[in-house]
Design a protein around this motif. Sequence first.
Motif, PDB file in Angstrom:
ATOM      1  N   ASP A  90      -0.097   5.143   1.024  1.00 54.03           N
ATOM      2  CA  ASP A  90      -0.335   5.321   2.287  1.00 54.03           C
ATOM      3  C   ASP A  90      -0.094   5.437   3.371  1.00 54.03           C
ATOM      4  OD1 ASP A  90      -0.721   7.942   0.464  1.00 54.03           O
ATOM      5  OD2 ASP A  90      -2.671   7.258  -0.346  1.00 54.03           O
ATOM      6  N   GLY A  91       0.972   5.999   4.256  1.00 49.23           N
ATOM      7  CA  GLY A  91       1.354   5.505   5.191  1.00 49.23           C
ATOM      8  C   GLY A  91       1.692   4.181   5.773  1.00 49.23           C
ATOM      9  N   ASP A 139       0.990  -1.271   0.173  1.00 49.18           N
ATOM     10  CA  ASP A 139      -0.167  -0.250  -0.190  1.00 49.18           C
ATOM     11  C   ASP A 139       0.822   1.316   0.049  1.00 49.18           C
ATOM     12  OD1 ASP A 139      -2.493   1.685   0.197  1.00 49.18           O
ATOM     13  OD2 ASP A 139      -1.886   1.618   2.663  1.00 49.18           O
ATOM     14  N   GLU A 187       0.147  -2.931   4.999  1.00 50.83           N
ATOM     15  CA  GLU A 187      -1.240  -2.483   4.586  1.00 50.83           C
ATOM     16  C   GLU A 187      -1.281  -2.068   6.232  1.00 50.83           C
ATOM     17  OE1 GLU A 187      -3.521  -1.049   4.047  1.00 50.83           O
ATOM     18  OE2 GLU A 187      -4.041  -1.550   1.697  1.00 50.83           O
ATOM     19  N   ASP A 188      -1.678  -0.668   6.173  1.00 49.03           N
ATOM     20  CA  ASP A 188      -1.968   0.608   7.379  1.00 49.03           C
ATOM     21  C   ASP A 188      -3.785   0.293   7.200  1.00 49.03           C
ATOM     22  OD1 ASP A 188      -2.310   1.893   5.406  1.00 49.03           O
ATOM     23  OD2 ASP A 188      -1.749   3.875   6.912  1.00 49.03           O
TER      24      ASP A 188
HETATM   25 MG    MG Z   1      -3.130   3.312   3.455  1.00 45.41          MG
END
Ligand code: MG
Length: 224
Positions: free
Chosen positions: A11-12, A9, A169-170
Amino acid sequence: MKTKALIFDLDGVIVDTAKFHFVAWQRLAKKIGVHFTEKENEQLKGVSRVKSLEKILKWGNKTISDELFHQLMDEKNKDYLNLVYAMTTDDILPGVRAFLDAAKADGHKIALGSASKNAKTILNAVQLLDMFDVIIDGNQVTKGKPDPEGFLKAAEQSGYSPEESFVFEDSIAGIQAANTGGMTSIGIGDKSTLAEADYCFKGFLELDYAAFQTLETKLNINTL
Ligand code: MG
Ligand code: BG6
């Protein structure tokens, strides 16, 4: 079975943009008289721009015209992009660059599985565009996370099955997508928030490439 495709992923996970999404959505929500907490924000992570605004409006019991809906999405994105344009390689999350370099050198396919339509702009800003063998972002999916469509496409275009793929993943929605898709899910963040992940690490300092190889070896032995 040797796990070969690593699907990240954005973002983050790769970059610290989750905080920019939060800031931009909160500023927008405030303008229309809606307040939401950091805990509620977890439900926006991994979720498309459209779905995020739908959720915010629902939290505030607001109904608006389609025209205003699109106007608000544009406004949020402009605000968000102003934060993104100031990004440099310093905004890559700790340990990520070393992890990607080692994984690539070790023969893994490096794929992106992001809901963001700004993914290439961001990868370009932090000079990571060339690192990715496959890029699946918000422009290539019709069903957002928790649907596994994006991750399935990323695995397929990497040339491996979901069982041969790891997802990093976040977001809760992203972990659910990876689990439904049949990949091994690695949560990056808080263990109690990402309780559905197969494994969870605070970030890529805790999960450095050596730790990942240990995990990979353990899994490969168990699935032989
Ligand atoms: Mg994310
Ligand atoms: C995800 C973020 O990666 O992308 C979400 O976690 C965001 O917060 C989604 O809404 C869509 O991103 P963008 O950049 O297309 O608005």
